[in-house]
Scaffold this motif. Sequence first.
Motif, short mmCIF file in Angstrom:
data_model
loop_
_atom_site.label_atom_id
_atom_site.label_comp_id
_atom_site.label_asym_id
_atom_site.label_seq_id
_atom_site.Cartn_x
_atom_site.Cartn_y
_atom_site.Cartn_z
N LEU A 82 3.55 -9.01 21.70
CA LEU A 82 3.80 -7.95 20.72
C LEU A 82 2.69 -6.91 20.80
N ALA A 83 1.43 -7.39 20.86
CA ALA A 83 0.30 -6.45 20.92
C ALA A 83 0.43 -5.55 22.14
N MET A 84 0.93 -6.11 23.25
CA MET A 84 1.08 -5.31 24.47
C MET A 84 2.04 -4.16 24.28
N THR A 85 2.99 -4.29 23.34
CA THR A 85 3.97 -3.22 23.15
C THR A 85 3.53 -2.24 22.08
N LEU A 86 2.35 -2.45 21.48
CA LEU A 86 1.92 -1.58 20.39
C LEU A 86 1.02 -0.46 20.92
N PRO A 87 0.92 0.62 20.16
CA PRO A 87 -0.05 1.65 20.53
C PRO A 87 -1.46 1.08 20.43
N PRO A 88 -2.43 1.66 21.12
CA PRO A 88 -3.77 1.06 21.16
C PRO A 88 -4.48 0.98 19.82
N ALA A 89 -4.22 1.90 18.91
CA ALA A 89 -4.96 1.85 17.66
C ALA A 89 -4.03 1.94 16.45
N PRO A 90 -3.14 0.97 16.27
CA PRO A 90 -2.25 1.02 15.11
C PRO A 90 -2.99 0.56 13.88
N PRO A 91 -2.49 0.91 12.67
CA PRO A 91 -3.09 0.36 11.46
C PRO A 91 -2.97 -1.16 11.47
N TRP A 92 -3.95 -1.86 10.87
CA TRP A 92 -3.94 -3.33 11.00
C TRP A 92 -2.71 -3.96 10.37
N TRP A 93 -2.26 -3.36 9.24
CA TRP A 93 -1.11 -3.99 8.57
C TRP A 93 0.14 -3.92 9.42
#
Lengths: 325, 280, 211
Positions: A82-93
């Motif tokens: 999942l982290a791999m598909t996220l933008p590099p600096a998303p909000p933690w929540w």
Amino acid sequence: MNGKLVISSSPHIRTIESVQSVMIDVLAALFPVALIAVLLFGYQALLTMVIAVISAMLAEAIWMRKLDIFGDGSAAVTGLLLAMTLPPAPPWWLVVVGSFCAIIIGKQVFGGIGNNIFNPALVGRAILVVSWGGHMAGQIWPVPKPFVIFSDFFYDISAVTTATPLAGQEQALNTSLSQLLFGNVAGALGETSALALLVGAGWLFIKGHIDWRIPGGYIGTVFVMGAALGGGFYGNHLLTGLFHVLAGGVLLGALFMATDMVTSPVTNLGKLIFGIGCGVITMLIRLYGSFPEGVTFAILIMNALTPIIDNFTIPRKFGEVKKSA
Amino acid sequence: MRNILRLTLTLAAVSIFSAVILAVVNSWTEPIIAERQLQDYLESVRLYFPDVADFEEKELEGNLFDLVYDDSGNLIGVIGKNLEYSGYGGPVVYTLAVDQSAAIVGYNIVSHSETPGLGDIITKPEFHDRFVGKTLEELDTVDTVSGATVSTSAIIGAIRGMTEAIAKAFLDYEEEVIDITQVPDGTYRGEGTGLKPMAVEVTVEAGRIVKIEVVEQDETPTYFVLSYPLIADRIIETQSLDVDTATGATFSATGIVNCVKDALTKALEQGGGEESEDDE
Amino acid sequence: MKTMSNMNIYLQDISRGIVRDNPTFRLVLGMCPTLAVTVYLINGLGMGLSTAVVLICSNVVISALRRYIPDQVRIPCYIVIIATFVTVVEMLLKAFQPKLYAALGVFIPLIVVNCIILGRAEAFAGKKPVLRSLFDGIGIGLGFTVSLFILSALREVIGSGTFLADTAYAVHVFGESFEPMAVFSQPAGAFIALGLLLGLTNVIFKKLKID
């Protein structure tokens, strides 16, 4: 296993492989791309991955009321994917909600590992994309800051942002193929370096956890459709096809998501059909849809079709005669 | 036979019973509904034109417009209802309010399918407010939003075109006709907006446009080649700015025409070739 | 004593409609409006109550006419009766609650084909006396309203961050700056929310040993 006597009919296959050993192999295979992501995006990338993995394991432990938080490791894999598909600096929540949705809505409500219909990490991502489009797409892709000196690690990468190369032809032309290959390009954590993904997938391939048919069908279809319908920029239709393979999440999706054993077909022909279907849907969304990237929805749609594909491609039993119509 | 009769009679009885009830309720609620709808509509018109007293519906090229009048019967503006253009994700339906001087009072997106979080900025006040008070000429200066370039340039183009149509049809708006023969010889620079800001240089000799060169542009290449040099050739051929911009790249084409218009207008205002530069 | 036991039957009809035969969570009927209108609580409530009114009226009338309607034409007769009440409700909403009418849109006329209503007409009102049909209508109608209330409250709070939006009592549950989980206000979220609630009901009912 747990000292129980398992009775089943033949043939019996003995293996030292367990769910846990496979999951650890997958984690190892994701290591190169995770490393590249941290080198490119600094501490925020590391933070995103750590939050995702921990909250995914936590979600699973809470749901199953167990104390062994690592367990079979599948939750950690889901979190990292999942982290791999996220933008590099998303909000933690965003990361936490995504992990909980991935584990609970994506996996546990179907009965836990092995029973899920959809790839859990992609379920989590799909929910995030639909809910918080502003955080998940658009002008939120930080420009990578390659790791040269130590202080780069703490550099706030969200200061300079750009559009993903897939946003349009203009953005595509600003990106060179070698950038896409080595990863010095804006995108989700796991979308940057094609090379690192290939290295990781090579490890899984050697260990025999993935089959060439799904990634082969997927990447081949994307290449062919990209070359034929992509508009032929870079002055060459073949290079356009290559761009579509290297840019965005196709490699990550084809190598790590679509090959998920639980949610892809089991027959050889079925795997090929599955891969080609993913490729076709991805390219349709990219070229004609309203989202710049279509890997998530392509794989989820094909996940839903997996039982039907399996049903149609069951090999004939030895000696079985084709029924006359 | 008797059975058939019974079935028929039962059905007929039920239907009559139903019809009576419906007729009674309808006669009771119909005037209330009609009154309420009129009030609702006046209320929505009042958002744009607080002085509204009356309106008159007109049809133009398949679209419905309401001419809005104040107490003393003066035309104070026009509202275009359920207008449609095609955005990035599909058709967008909107309402447009223009006052009597052809300046935008506001618009309202009725339905759209632009990308959530990106293209749907067209429904947000911060984007809407870029239009408020802009006259027809000033609409060219409304900026697109990066990340949603197609969605935003589509609505800018649509509103500009619709405002022009309204102005011509209902507001006695007269387009400035540029008399090219009055333009002194020289090369003039003009600016405008296609998909992105662009600039041209127009060369005039003996009251005729002889050359149009696009000097700055950032259009999508595949679209730009559809409009240039085609549009420039059309302008030179007809010696008129009223050329057909339907090229498959309408935004770029309109942009070029507007640049040329801008260049010639400036040339006339300055009354001479002071601005002119050498061509090479 | 007899009235006492009658009273009990009526109360049972009501409670059965709300709990054991809850149309949404137990019978899984009338899914189309359930999924479509539950974005905001006020819409869900409006839909539930409109359906309840139509259901009660049609139950009573159908039950009263059950001896006079021949079997062969009962379905057309039921449909005409139901459609009449739906149209009445539609006209009343349009006249007195135009905002709610606009929000519910095409789903008001579609109450005609809501399988809960025709289902109750066929399974209950067509066979049972008027009073029991009345209470059955109240029970099932309330059950539907309660289900829509729960579903739309969940979807509105998570999907829009508000409670009772579009009314005088609107509140931002998590404050104005909360970024709601928009998926729950979209069609996909309707299915997810309904699925989760169905699962939850099954778990609860299993625990309570209600079958």
